[in-house]
Write a protein that holds these residues in place. Sequence first.
Motif, PDB file in Angstrom:
ATOM      1  N   GLY A  61       0.641  -1.201   0.065  1.00  0.00           N
ATOM      2  CA  GLY A  61      -0.340   0.057   0.067  1.00  0.00           C
ATOM      3  C   GLY A  61       0.496   1.115   0.205  1.00  0.00           C
ATOM      4  O   GLY A  61       0.443   2.065  -0.840  1.00  0.00           O
ATOM      5  N   LEU A  62       1.938   1.207   0.544  1.00  0.00           N
ATOM      6  CA  LEU A  62       2.964   2.737   1.029  1.00  0.00           C
ATOM      7  C   LEU A  62       3.380   2.576  -0.660  1.00  0.00           C
ATOM      8  O   LEU A  62       3.704   4.199  -1.019  1.00  0.00           O
ATOM      9  CB  LEU A  62       3.855   2.090   1.767  1.00  0.00           C
ATOM     10  N   GLU A  63       3.551   2.082  -1.242  1.00  0.00           N
ATOM     11  CA  GLU A  63       4.013   2.114  -2.421  1.00  0.00           C
ATOM     12  C   GLU A  63       3.413   2.801  -3.098  1.00  0.00           C
ATOM     13  O   GLU A  63       3.760   3.614  -4.253  1.00  0.00           O
ATOM     14  CB  GLU A  63       4.826   1.179  -3.216  1.00  0.00           C
ATOM     15  N   ALA A  64       2.062   2.721  -3.838  1.00  0.00           N
ATOM     16  CA  ALA A  64       1.628   3.686  -4.035  1.00  0.00           C
ATOM     17  C   ALA A  64       0.909   4.921  -3.269  1.00  0.00           C
ATOM     18  O   ALA A  64       0.646   6.288  -4.298  1.00  0.00           O
ATOM     19  CB  ALA A  64      -0.019   3.160  -4.237  1.00  0.00           C
ATOM     20  N   ILE A  65       1.691   5.509  -2.394  1.00  0.00           N
ATOM     21  CA  ILE A  65       1.161   6.600  -1.887  1.00  0.00           C
ATOM     22  C   ILE A  65       2.712   7.436  -1.674  1.00  0.00           C
ATOM     23  O   ILE A  65       2.352   8.964  -0.550  1.00  0.00           O
ATOM     24  CB  ILE A  65       0.233   6.134  -0.196  1.00  0.00           C
ATOM     25  N   ALA A  66       4.008   7.233  -1.559  1.00  0.00           N
ATOM     26  CA  ALA A  66       4.565   7.264  -0.911  1.00  0.00           C
ATOM     27  C   ALA A  66       5.877   8.406  -2.041  1.00  0.00           C
ATOM     28  O   ALA A  66       5.823   7.947  -3.634  1.00  0.00           O
ATOM     29  CB  ALA A  66       5.687   6.667  -0.502  1.00  0.00           C
ATOM     30  N   THR A  67       6.520   9.577  -1.805  1.00  0.00           N
ATOM     31  CA  THR A  67       6.420  10.660  -2.921  1.00  0.00           C
ATOM     32  C   THR A  67       8.318   9.911  -2.205  1.00  0.00           C
ATOM     33  O   THR A  67       8.515  10.691  -1.260  1.00  0.00           O
ATOM     34  CB  THR A  67       6.430  11.699  -3.191  1.00  0.00           C
ATOM     35  N   PRO A  68       9.587   9.245  -3.182  1.00  0.00           N
ATOM     36  CA  PRO A  68      10.694   9.758  -3.101  1.00  0.00           C
ATOM     37  C   PRO A  68      11.618  10.809  -2.222  1.00  0.00           C
ATOM     38  O   PRO A  68      10.833  11.919  -2.996  1.00  0.00           O
ATOM     39  CB  PRO A  68      11.613   9.484  -3.538  1.00  0.00           C
ATOM     40  N   LEU A  69      11.720  11.633  -1.782  1.00  0.00           N
ATOM     41  CA  LEU A  69      12.523  12.270  -1.252  1.00  0.00           C
ATOM     42  C   LEU A  69      14.194  12.474  -1.773  1.00  0.00           C
ATOM     43  O   LEU A  69      14.454  11.975  -0.290  1.00  0.00           O
ATOM     44  CB  LEU A  69      12.778  12.358   0.467  1.00  0.00           C
ATOM     45  N   SER A  70      14.437  13.162  -2.198  1.00  0.00           N
ATOM     46  CA  SER A  70      15.419  13.355  -2.990  1.00  0.00           C
ATOM     47  C   SER A  70      16.730  14.196  -1.641  1.00  0.00           C
ATOM     48  O   SER A  70      16.088  14.908  -0.467  1.00  0.00           O
ATOM     49  CB  SER A  70      15.786  14.161  -4.201  1.00  0.00           C
ATOM     50  N   ASP A  71      17.714  14.521  -1.374  1.00  0.00           N
ATOM     51  CA  ASP A  71      18.514  15.529  -0.916  1.00  0.00           C
ATOM     52  C   ASP A  71      18.147  17.100  -0.942  1.00  0.00           C
ATOM     53  O   ASP A  71      19.295  17.064  -2.365  1.00  0.00           O
ATOM     54  CB  ASP A  71      19.854  14.383  -0.510  1.00  0.00           C
ATOM     55  N   GLY A  72      17.886  17.928  -0.327  1.00  0.00           N
ATOM     56  CA  GLY A  72      18.301  18.916  -0.850  1.00  0.00           C
ATOM     57  C   GLY A  72      19.369  19.716  -0.311  1.00  0.00           C
ATOM     58  O   GLY A  72      19.030  21.455  -1.009  1.00  0.00           O
ATOM     59  N   GLY A  73      20.020  19.034   0.104  1.00  0.00           N
ATOM     60  CA  GLY A  73      20.671  20.476   1.281  1.00  0.00           C
ATOM     61  C   GLY A  73      20.653  20.933   2.416  1.00  0.00           C
ATOM     62  O   GLY A  73      19.054  21.070   2.238  1.00  0.00           O
ATOM     63  N   VAL A  74      21.221  21.697   2.627  1.00  0.00           N
ATOM     64  CA  VAL A  74      20.780  22.585   3.533  1.00  0.00           C
ATOM     65  C   VAL A  74      21.266  24.009   3.541  1.00  0.00           C
ATOM     66  O   VAL A  74      22.909  24.150   3.151  1.00  0.00           O
ATOM     67  CB  VAL A  74      21.387  22.395   4.871  1.00  0.00           C
ATOM     68  N   ARG A  75      20.680  24.873   3.543  1.00  0.00           N
ATOM     69  CA  ARG A  75      21.135  26.475   2.924  1.00  0.00           C
ATOM     70  C   ARG A  75      20.300  27.267   4.424  1.00  0.00           C
ATOM     71  O   ARG A  75      20.510  26.894   5.319  1.00  0.00           O
ATOM     72  CB  ARG A  75      20.836  27.146   2.166  1.00  0.00           C
ATOM     73  N   ARG A  76      21.485  28.343   4.375  1.00  0.00           N
ATOM     74  CA  ARG A  76      21.506  29.370   5.291  1.00  0.00           C
ATOM     75  C   ARG A  76      20.645  30.065   5.214  1.00  0.00           C
ATOM     76  O   ARG A  76      19.620  30.647   3.720  1.00  0.00           O
ATOM     77  CB  ARG A  76      22.472  30.373   5.444  1.00  0.00           C
ATOM     78  N   PRO A  77      19.954  31.470   5.729  1.00  0.00           N
ATOM     79  CA  PRO A  77      19.051  32.523   5.569  1.00  0.00           C
ATOM     80  C   PRO A  77      18.945  33.732   4.184  1.00  0.00           C
ATOM     81  O   PRO A  77      18.325  33.477   4.265  1.00  0.00           O
ATOM     82  CB  PRO A  77      18.270  32.888   6.763  1.00  0.00           C
ATOM     83  N   VAL A 193      11.462  22.210  -5.427  1.00  0.00           N
ATOM     84  CA  VAL A 193      10.763  22.619  -4.136  1.00  0.00           C
ATOM     85  C   VAL A 193      11.086  22.430  -2.882  1.00  0.00           C
ATOM     86  O   VAL A 193      10.890  22.668  -1.594  1.00  0.00           O
ATOM     87  CB  VAL A 193       9.592  21.717  -4.630  1.00  0.00           C
ATOM     88  N   GLY A 194      12.267  21.046  -2.908  1.00  0.00           N
ATOM     89  CA  GLY A 194      12.386  20.611  -1.967  1.00  0.00           C
ATOM     90  C   GLY A 194      14.075  20.796  -1.364  1.00  0.00           C
ATOM     91  O   GLY A 194      14.035  21.662  -2.047  1.00  0.00           O
ATOM     92  N   GLY A 195      14.208  20.875   0.096  1.00  0.00           N
ATOM     93  CA  GLY A 195      14.987  21.102   0.333  1.00  0.00           C
ATOM     94  C   GLY A 195      14.705  21.859   2.174  1.00  0.00           C
ATOM     95  O   GLY A 195      14.228  21.513   2.442  1.00  0.00           O
ATOM     96  N   GLU A 196      15.842  22.934   2.738  1.00  0.00           N
ATOM     97  CA  GLU A 196      16.031  22.774   4.057  1.00  0.00           C
ATOM     98  C   GLU A 196      16.575  24.400   4.180  1.00  0.00           C
ATOM     99  O   GLU A 196      17.767  23.775   4.167  1.00  0.00           O
ATOM    100  CB  GLU A 196      16.563  21.833   4.881  1.00  0.00           C
ATOM    101  N   VAL A 197      16.161  24.872   5.097  1.00  0.00           N
ATOM    102  CA  VAL A 197      17.153  26.295   5.259  1.00  0.00           C
ATOM    103  C   VAL A 197      17.513  25.970   6.807  1.00  0.00           C
ATOM    104  O   VAL A 197      16.153  26.374   7.224  1.00  0.00           O
ATOM    105  CB  VAL A 197      16.121  28.023   4.748  1.00  0.00           C
ATOM    106  N   LEU A 198      18.123  27.125   7.454  1.00  0.00           N
ATOM    107  CA  LEU A 198      19.032  27.023   9.137  1.00  0.00           C
ATOM    108  C   LEU A 198      18.795  28.022   9.761  1.00  0.00           C
ATOM    109  O   LEU A 198      19.912  28.189   8.980  1.00  0.00           O
ATOM    110  CB  LEU A 198      18.836  25.700   9.269  1.00  0.00           C
ATOM    111  N   GLY A 199      18.470  28.208   9.827  1.00  0.00           N
ATOM    112  CA  GLY A 199      18.939  30.372  11.338  1.00  0.00           C
ATOM    113  C   GLY A 199      18.605  29.939  12.569  1.00  0.00           C
ATOM    114  O   GLY A 199      18.714  28.261  13.110  1.00  0.00           O
ATOM    115  N   ALA A 200      19.231  30.684  13.303  1.00  0.00           N
ATOM    116  CA  ALA A 200      19.096  30.682  14.448  1.00  0.00           C
ATOM    117  C   ALA A 200      17.995  31.064  14.780  1.00  0.00           C
ATOM    118  O   ALA A 200      16.981  31.714  15.239  1.00  0.00           O
ATOM    119  CB  ALA A 200      19.292  32.323  15.099  1.00  0.00           C
ATOM    120  N   GLY A 201      17.949  29.652  15.289  1.00  0.00           N
ATOM    121  CA  GLY A 201      16.824  29.383  16.365  1.00  0.00           C
ATOM    122  C   GLY A 201      15.092  28.567  15.031  1.00  0.00           C
ATOM    123  O   GLY A 201      14.439  28.136  16.015  1.00  0.00           O
ATOM    124  N   TYR A 202      15.622  28.367  13.931  1.00  0.00           N
ATOM    125  CA  TYR A 202      14.724  28.944  13.489  1.00  0.00           C
ATOM    126  C   TYR A 202      14.567  27.784  11.529  1.00  0.00           C
ATOM    127  O   TYR A 202      16.466  27.482  11.320  1.00  0.00           O
ATOM    128  CB  TYR A 202      14.023  29.866  12.329  1.00  0.00           C
TER     129      TYR A 202
END
Length: 395
Positions: A61-77, A193-202
């Motif tokens: 069941g999972l295969e039908a509903i899951a989207t692979p999440l590629s590594d979008g890296g981590v940026r600063r603000p 669309v995907g990725g991560e941004v990391l700031g001070a406390g945010y």
Amino acid sequence: MRSAVVVGAGIGGLSVAGALARSGWQVTLLERADRVRPEPTAVVLWPNGVRALRALGLGAGLEAIATPLSDGGVRRPDGQWLVQPRPVPADRMPVVVHREDLHDALIAGLGDRVELRTGVTVRTVRAEPGQRPAVGDGRNLIEADLVVAADGTDSEIRRRLAPEAAVVSSGSAAWRAVIPWYRAPRLPVDRPVGGEVLGAGYRFISASLGERGSSGGSSRGGIYWVATAAGAPRPEPPETQLALLRRWYAGWPSPIGELLEATDPADLVQQEVRELRPLPRAYGFPAGPGGVVLLGDAAHAMPPHLGQGACLAFEDAATLAALLPKSRLPDAVQAYDRLRRPRAATVVRQTRRMSAVLQTRGRLALRARDAALGTFTPRLLNTAATSAAQWRPPA
Ligand SMILES: Cc1cc2nc3c(=O)[nH]c(=O)nc-3n(C[C@H](O)[C@H](O)[C@H](O)COP(=O)(O)OP(=O)(O)OC[C@H]3O[C@@H](n4cnc5c(N)ncnc54)[C@H](O)[C@@H]3O)c2cc1C
């Protein structure tokens, strides 16, 4: 026939109730809410969570509903890379799933052998030698060979059996939303669309759920985002919370502004980030012919920084399901405790390291963090990903 009472119909309770029923147990599932309803958000499942779901028989069941999440890296603000995106080997690739889709799969997995009783709040538990385990709601006592406490972070059963484990705030709040595709911003092709941004406390993370206009992937597709901010949850209405989020994340790299602009206040799910400190001294309490076990957030609520809470709940369920047929029930309860406590402690330790990184504030500390992040975070994330990829259910 052996009988079990599962308390709590969240992700953990639904998965273990279905697994027990499928292996011939008579299962009663008690839920305090009037309806069993998932949050309208999404969840990232790491390879350990996916493997556990497969072990529980829910992989198809999972295969039908899951989207692979590629590594979008981590940026600063300010847009600079802290961690560059890297290709992820298939066996380490996490997936993202809409919680409503996951919930449907777990409900389908219950079959017709689980008696689900909603509107029942468990208030007492009996776990004593010589007596059958039981739970009570103040009016009725329900006995069974096995009681599974899957009643979440504020577990009443854990409070009684492991009172040393306290629920504490992690000092931050989280907001999540899924913007359905028809309202999602159209981004230039070269801007993922995907990725991560990391700031001070945010921190802000976003991911695609399925693809726009595609019939594959999630049936409830869109863009999922989760924002974490130091401080307490906001008491204001969602409209004001959204306005605050837009202010806090103003000037952060695209597509954060576009995503917050496209978010409707009704999409927003706010939550205080909480954890158990210390963790319970035991996860298994043999009693009478069987015993009581703690599972999911009831056993190891932790901040979501590594996205492992639901994955560990599935690991718990898969471990219990694998141990039960192998030995006497009280022995299986003890074996569950022996396997799950060190495992949860490891993931909690990794999560706390990530918390420390996220909570760094102050300019000097931040500069030191940014310098360390380039080496420390990839190492930490790599260790966490390795431990996720290596987990196997007991043979
Ligand atoms: C912001 C955020 C993002 C997250 N992202 C991820 C992620 O990407 N990946 C991941 O793996 N995890 C993630 N998690 C963690 C994950 O959501 C939880 O670990 C998981 O949902 C826990 O499931 P559970 O079934 O143990 O508990 P719950 O979902 O809390 O379910 C407990 C159930 O028990 C019921 N209940 C409670 N008390 C009683 C009672 N006394 N009697 C009867 N019923 C009762 C409740 O009503 C509820 O239905 C995230 C968490 C947060 C806060």
